[in-house]
Write a protein that holds these residues in place. Structure first.
Motif, PDB file in Angstrom:
ATOM      1  N   ARG A 316       0.853  -1.829   0.044  1.00 26.79           N
ATOM      2  CA  ARG A 316      -0.524   0.216   0.331  1.00 26.79           C
ATOM      3  C   ARG A 316       0.650   0.903   0.095  1.00 26.79           C
ATOM      4  O   ARG A 316       1.762   1.458   0.679  1.00 26.79           O
ATOM      5  N   ARG A 317       0.549   2.555  -0.762  1.00 24.50           N
ATOM      6  CA  ARG A 317       0.945   3.325  -0.870  1.00 24.50           C
ATOM      7  C   ARG A 317       0.896   3.860   0.710  1.00 24.50           C
ATOM      8  O   ARG A 317       1.819   4.596   0.540  1.00 24.50           O
ATOM      9  N   ALA A 318       0.658   3.803   1.105  1.00 24.87           N
ATOM     10  CA  ALA A 318       0.219   4.787   2.610  1.00 24.87           C
ATOM     11  C   ALA A 318       2.376   4.183   3.670  1.00 24.87           C
ATOM     12  O   ALA A 318       2.423   4.761   4.216  1.00 24.87           O
ATOM     13  N   LEU A 319       2.190   3.249   2.982  1.00 24.32           N
ATOM     14  CA  LEU A 319       3.182   2.453   4.060  1.00 24.32           C
ATOM     15  C   LEU A 319       5.041   2.853   2.530  1.00 24.32           C
ATOM     16  O   LEU A 319       6.210   3.043   3.968  1.00 24.32           O
ATOM     17  N   HIS A 320       4.730   3.558   1.582  1.00 21.02           N
ATOM     18  CA  HIS A 320       5.873   3.801   0.400  1.00 21.02           C
ATOM     19  C   HIS A 320       6.945   4.738   1.453  1.00 21.02           C
ATOM     20  O   HIS A 320       6.432   6.310   1.836  1.00 21.02           O
ATOM     21  N   ARG A 321       8.537   4.451   1.792  1.00 12.49           N
ATOM     22  CA  ARG A 321       8.495   5.394   1.799  1.00 12.49           C
ATOM     23  C   ARG A 321       8.968   5.755   4.071  1.00 12.49           C
ATOM     24  O   ARG A 321       9.037   6.716   4.191  1.00 12.49           O
ATOM     25  N   LYS A 322       8.322   4.616   4.739  1.00 15.63           N
ATOM     26  CA  LYS A 322       8.378   4.716   5.480  1.00 15.63           C
ATOM     27  C   LYS A 322       8.591   3.462   6.647  1.00 15.63           C
ATOM     28  O   LYS A 322       9.265   2.740   5.383  1.00 15.63           O
ATOM     29  N   ALA A 323       9.386   3.506   7.701  1.00 17.79           N
ATOM     30  CA  ALA A 323       9.567   1.866   8.889  1.00 17.79           C
ATOM     31  C   ALA A 323       8.889   1.599   8.707  1.00 17.79           C
ATOM     32  O   ALA A 323       9.434   0.093   8.253  1.00 17.79           O
ATOM     33  N   ALA A 324       7.671   1.490   8.794  1.00 17.86           N
ATOM     34  CA  ALA A 324       6.157   0.710   8.877  1.00 17.86           C
ATOM     35  C   ALA A 324       7.189  -0.530   7.627  1.00 17.86           C
ATOM     36  O   ALA A 324       7.132  -1.533   7.290  1.00 17.86           O
ATOM     37  N   GLY A 325       6.789   0.689   6.347  1.00 19.88           N
ATOM     38  CA  GLY A 325       6.534   0.204   4.716  1.00 19.88           C
ATOM     39  C   GLY A 325       7.762  -0.593   4.920  1.00 19.88           C
ATOM     40  O   GLY A 325       7.476  -1.738   3.823  1.00 19.88           O
ATOM     41  N   GLY A 326       8.943  -0.107   5.341  1.00 18.04           N
ATOM     42  CA  GLY A 326      10.761  -0.936   5.343  1.00 18.04           C
ATOM     43  C   GLY A 326      10.153  -2.344   5.578  1.00 18.04           C
ATOM     44  O   GLY A 326      10.591  -3.334   5.718  1.00 18.04           O
ATOM     45  N   ALA A 327       9.953  -2.478   6.985  1.00 17.24           N
ATOM     46  CA  ALA A 327       9.715  -3.638   7.483  1.00 17.24           C
ATOM     47  C   ALA A 327       9.033  -4.552   6.811  1.00 17.24           C
ATOM     48  O   ALA A 327       9.064  -5.602   6.437  1.00 17.24           O
ATOM     49  N   VAL A 328       7.824  -4.385   6.263  1.00 18.83           N
ATOM     50  CA  VAL A 328       7.066  -5.341   5.081  1.00 18.83           C
ATOM     51  C   VAL A 328       7.824  -5.502   4.117  1.00 18.83           C
ATOM     52  O   VAL A 328       7.778  -6.758   4.074  1.00 18.83           O
ATOM     53  N   ILE A 329       8.363  -4.601   3.657  1.00 23.69           N
ATOM     54  CA  ILE A 329       9.376  -5.329   2.225  1.00 23.69           C
ATOM     55  C   ILE A 329      10.172  -6.620   2.852  1.00 23.69           C
ATOM     56  O   ILE A 329      10.289  -7.540   2.433  1.00 23.69           O
ATOM     57  N   LEU A 330      10.902  -5.946   4.151  1.00 22.85           N
ATOM     58  CA  LEU A 330      11.973  -6.853   4.623  1.00 22.85           C
ATOM     59  C   LEU A 330      11.520  -8.271   5.082  1.00 22.85           C
ATOM     60  O   LEU A 330      11.695  -9.213   4.539  1.00 22.85           O
ATOM     61  N   ALA A 331      10.440  -8.024   5.564  1.00 20.65           N
ATOM     62  CA  ALA A 331       9.817  -9.375   5.570  1.00 20.65           C
ATOM     63  C   ALA A 331       8.856 -10.062   4.626  1.00 20.65           C
ATOM     64  O   ALA A 331       9.503 -10.812   4.202  1.00 20.65           O
ATOM     65  N   PHE A 332       8.734  -9.514   3.546  1.00 24.10           N
ATOM     66  CA  PHE A 332       8.176 -10.256   2.661  1.00 24.10           C
ATOM     67  C   PHE A 332       9.619 -10.937   2.128  1.00 24.10           C
ATOM     68  O   PHE A 332       9.172 -12.073   1.205  1.00 24.10           O
ATOM     69  N   ILE A 333      10.850  -9.847   2.177  1.00 24.51           N
ATOM     70  CA  ILE A 333      11.691 -10.698   1.268  1.00 24.51           C
ATOM     71  C   ILE A 333      12.306 -12.267   2.463  1.00 24.51           C
ATOM     72  O   ILE A 333      13.030 -13.100   1.598  1.00 24.51           O
ATOM     73  N   GLU A 334      12.447 -12.339   3.986  1.00 24.78           N
ATOM     74  CA  GLU A 334      12.899 -13.231   4.677  1.00 24.78           C
ATOM     75  C   GLU A 334      11.113 -13.974   4.368  1.00 24.78           C
ATOM     76  O   GLU A 334      11.637 -15.401   4.436  1.00 24.78           O
ATOM     77  N   GLU A 335      10.208 -13.621   4.537  1.00 25.51           N
ATOM     78  CA  GLU A 335       9.335 -14.693   3.954  1.00 25.51           C
ATOM     79  C   GLU A 335       9.649 -15.371   3.039  1.00 25.51           C
ATOM     80  O   GLU A 335       9.153 -16.866   2.523  1.00 25.51           O
ATOM     81  N   MET A 336       9.689 -15.460   1.208  1.00 26.83           N
ATOM     82  CA  MET A 336      10.853 -16.332   0.687  1.00 26.83           C
ATOM     83  C   MET A 336      11.363 -16.542   0.130  1.00 26.83           C
ATOM     84  O   MET A 336      11.603 -17.841   0.117  1.00 26.83           O
TER      85      MET A 336
END
Length: 384
Positions: A316-336
């Motif tokens: 979601r755009r609301a998380l772009h360029r925010k710490a929570a968004g970075g955490a979600v992307i890193l969680a996505f990579i770790e999940e893969m």
């Protein structure tokens, strides 16, 4: 190259016989060229048949075949979106499905047919190829001609780029696809972000519920359209378009291939990884009937796929360029990485990403992925 125009005939794709020819043409002219893998005819029918693909409710369209000396030599399509679906920053007038033999005269004849059709409908600028939409197969291949062919990624020969540019077309945008090689470091990696105290209670990763695919689809479409809404060329991805391929998705997506990331109980991101079906369809020659379908189903169930593609992803755009968004992307990579422990994949293709979408490109590149293919969207002014 033989460019005798008198031998070239352009035929509108009206009627079943020409439609079938349109769908199978790439494998007839590209054959065994390195990097090309023939898609299944039945899959092409669902993509290009107006009654089967809801995309065609959003556009007025026409397709053509080219014959040279009586033999199939090329194809092209053209479309104009309804005003309610104007692509962001791009023209409503588009061409797609450009495939042809190595002959400038054939390409020129196809391009003229599409451009004249678009001009008659008031188009001033054309973009493409979109085959048939930005959510299907996009661009001409300009890098990675001999890279491993990947499901739902178009392959076109290098000469086609040169032929199109000689017709006055110039680059609009490049679409970048990355290759990530899965190694032991991935299979041994343990999640870190999801275990941090500040995220442990807030982040939740769950598998997609394929038994309730429509409910999941509504969430996916909501996230996806929100995530992509500011990107060049964006046209809303409709629920009907997603649902038209939902049954096939359930059949081919492995259990570890789809997941949703929730933050504070709200879905914020998702990913869908598809196995590379070219691994099990190469000897079918694009044909499923009469004996190919049961053979394919058996292969999908029993084959250990070594490659796959991250086909859909959104945050979601609301998380772009925010710490929570970075955490979600890193969680996505770790999940893969976590899911690679139960997967036979040796490499995954991330694609595609717009060349100027650095917010997405940076984390992909930080993961160790390397550019594997580049597809190019072209543009041309149709002013007299």
């Amino acid at each position: 190259m033989d460019g005798n125009r008198d031998e070239i005939e352009i035929i509108p794709v009206n009627g079943l016989a020409n439609f079938f020819a349109f769908c199978r043409l790439p494998r007839l002219i590209y054959g065994d060229q390195p990097g090309f893998a023939p898609p299944l005819d039945a899959e092409r029918w669902t993509m290009f048949a107006h009654k089967l693909n809801p995309h065609f409710k959003l556009v007025e369209s026409q397709a053509w075949l080219a014959r040279k000396n009586g033999k199939l030599a090329g194809r092209i399509s053209a479309q104009i979106y309804n005003e309610a679906y104007t692509p962001l920053g791009a023209s409503r007038a588009q061409f797609g499905c450009l495939d042809a033999i190595d002959d400038d005269a054939v390409v020129a004849a196809l391009i003229r047919a599409a451009e004249n059709w678009l001009r008659q409908r008031g188009a001033a600028v054309v973009h493409g190829p979109f085959s048939p939409s930005i959510w299907s197969e996009c661009g001409l291949l300009v890098q990675g001609f001999e890279a491993a062919p990947m499901v739902f990624m178009p392959w076109t020969p290098a000469y086609l780029v040169n032929s199109l540019e000689r017709q006055g077309y110039t680059k609009a945008r490049d679409l970048i696809s990355y290759r990530y090689d899965v190694g032991e470091k991935d299979r041994k990696a343990s999640p870190r972000i999801a275990e941090r105290p500040e995220w442990r209670e807030r982040l939740n990763i769950r598998a997609l519920d394929l038994k309730n695919i429509r409910k999941e689809a509504e969430i996916i479409i909501d996230i996806f359209n929100d995530a992509w809404s500011e990107n060049w060329g964006f046209v809303p991805f409709t629920l009907a378009e997603f649902m038209s391929s939902a049954d096939a998705l359930k059949m081919v997506m492995p259990p570890e291939g789809g997941f949703m990331i929730e933050l504070d109980g709200v879905p914020q991101s998702f990913g869908i990884i598809l196995p590379n079906l070219h691994e099990v369809t190469g000897d079918l020659g694009g044909r499923l009937f009469p004996f190919g379908l049961p053979r394919l189903i058996s292969r999908i169930r029993n084959h250990s796929f070594v490659s796959g593609r991250l086909a859909l992803f959104g945050i979601r755009r609301a998380l772009h360029r925010k710490a929570a968004g970075g955490a979600v992307i890193l969680a996505f990579i770790e999940e893969m990485r976590h899911r690679s422990k139960s997967s036979s994949f040796e490499h995954v293709e991330f694609g595609w990403v717009l060349e100027d979408n650095f917010g997405m490109r940076r984390p992909i590149e930080l993961s160790g992925a390397k550019i594997d293919k580049i597809h190019r969207i072209y543009e041309k002014s149709l002013a007299a």
